[in-house]
Design an enzyme around this catalytic site. Structure first.
Site, PDB file in Angstrom:
ATOM      1  CB  SER A 236      -0.964  -0.051   1.193  1.00  0.00           C
ATOM      2  OG  SER A 236      -1.908   0.974   1.142  1.00  0.00           O
TER       3      SER A 236
ATOM      4  CG  ASP B 175      -3.297  -3.699  -3.965  1.00  0.00           C
ATOM      5  OD1 ASP B 175      -3.256  -3.589  -5.210  1.00  0.00           O
ATOM      6  OD2 ASP B 175      -4.367  -3.710  -3.332  1.00  0.00           O
TER       7      ASP B 175
ATOM      8  CG  HIS C  34      -5.456  -2.154  -0.355  1.00  0.00           C
ATOM      9  ND1 HIS C  34      -4.425  -2.037  -1.268  1.00  0.00           N
ATOM     10  CD2 HIS C  34      -5.144  -1.311   0.677  1.00  0.00           C
ATOM     11  CE1 HIS C  34      -3.538  -1.155  -0.823  1.00  0.00           C
ATOM     12  NE2 HIS C  34      -3.948  -0.717   0.355  1.00  0.00           N
TER      13      HIS C  34
END
Length: 341
Positions: free
Chosen positions: A163, A192, A268
């Site tokens: 992230s 991600d 996610h």
């Protein structure tokens, strides 16, 4: 830099691929210990310990890390092991990745997951600086924390981030804010990765330029995406990995050698532990669109990370080639796969 995979033609048949070792999507053969490091202290694997509460007046021979760490390492087997630095996502705890860390370490790697902050604003510059400081600390600070039979091979060093941690990883590798490290990374992984709220709303310093293949990186790169990351959980919250600043955009700017996987029907945060404690831990099930279970996505992420770093840190490309050729059975269905080697 020639990737290890060039030793085998991309058109190799499935039957010609010899997979070494165990299935990367299963727990490996090494027993793993997870060790929290707040100050300079030895591993739980060692019979001798040195903690910050020691009564000795002598100064510590090994400097404490710049940030608290969670280290996953092989414990009982002797050997020299590559090192992977793993950065957490926005407002997440490094402990939320314990199962993923254990999976990777069980295949013969030392995984270091710093806690970069507790609360942070939009600017990621301090996180880039902290990651660089931790990287520079490794040369003198890491080995005294490991059991005597475990040696860290810092010439085989990888950098990964999830992230916002993925953005920070790319930013450091690209030399953003003119921040460098004394050690060289040989592999970069974005799990991600997210560069902000939307295109034109990137958090500083921006990483994406929206120019194809613009990332000037002297290392192999892998980007892992989640198919549900760009889907809103509900109208009250934005998508956790919005289109325009997510995995697709990061991969589009990568140059060869690179590979790209997008997990269909997973979200996610689906690579985190099954149980994430506290208010923030509970929020990981509320803020993002999730798949039915975290275990398959976590096994996939752990396995493909192992396959990638085996290829680019150890020179064993058999697992990554097997994944590409469909020889190794995946725990999830993939939405997209690209291998511009």
């Amino acid at each position: 830099m020639l990737p290890p995979m060039t030793a085998m033609s991309s058109s190799a048949s499935s039957s010609s691929i010899a997979i070494s070792g165990t299935n990367v999507f299963e727990i490996g053969t090494y027993k793993v210990v997870l060790q929290r490091i707040e100050a300079a202290e030895r591993s739980a694997c060692s019979s001798k310990t040195k903690s910050s509460s020691s009564s000795s007046t002598s100064p510590p021979t090994n400097p404490p890390p710049p940030k608290p760490l969670l280290i996953g390492m092989p414990c009982e087997a002797a050997g020299e092991f590559p090192v992977l630095l793993l950065l957490h996502g926005y407002l997440l705890s490094n402990s939320f990745y314990s199962q993923l860390i254990s999976h990777i370490a069980s295949h013969g790697f030392i995984v270091i997951a710093p806690q970069l902050y507790t609360i942070a604003g939009p600017d990621t510059t301090d996180e880039i600086k902290s990651t660089a400081a931790i990287t520079n600390w490794l040369s003198n600070g890491l080995q005294p924390l490991l059991p005597p039979n475990v040696q860290a091979n810092l010439s085989k060093l990888g950098l990964a981030g999830h992230s916002r941690g993925g953005k920070v990883s790319f930013a450091l590798a690209l030399g953003k804010e003119e921040i460098g490290t004394s050690l060289k990374f040989s592999a970069l992984i974005g799990i991600d990765p997210v560069d902000g709220m939307d295109k034109g709303k990137q958090t500083p310093p921006p990483v994406l330029t929206y120019a194809p293949h613009s990332f000037d990186l002297d290392m192999a790169v892998m980007v892992i995406g989640s198919g549900l990351g760009e889907v809103k959980k509900n109208p009250l919250f934005p998508a956790c990995a919005p289109k325009g600043v997510n995995h697709e955009d990061f991969f589009n700017e990568c140059r060869k050698p690179a590979c790209y996987f997008v997990a269909k029907d997973y979200g996610h945060l689906d690579m985190l532990d099954d149980e994430t404690k506290g208010i923030r831990g509970k929020a990981t099930y509320c803020l993002c669109k999730n798949g039915q279970s975290r275990e398959p996505m976590r096994r996939f992420v752990g396995g493909v990370v192992v396959a990638f770093i085996k290829a680019y840190l150890e020179g064993d490309s058999s697992h990554l080639l097997a994944i590409r050729e469909g020889v190794e059975t995946l725990p999830i269905e993939l939405q997209s796969v690209k291998f511009p080697l």
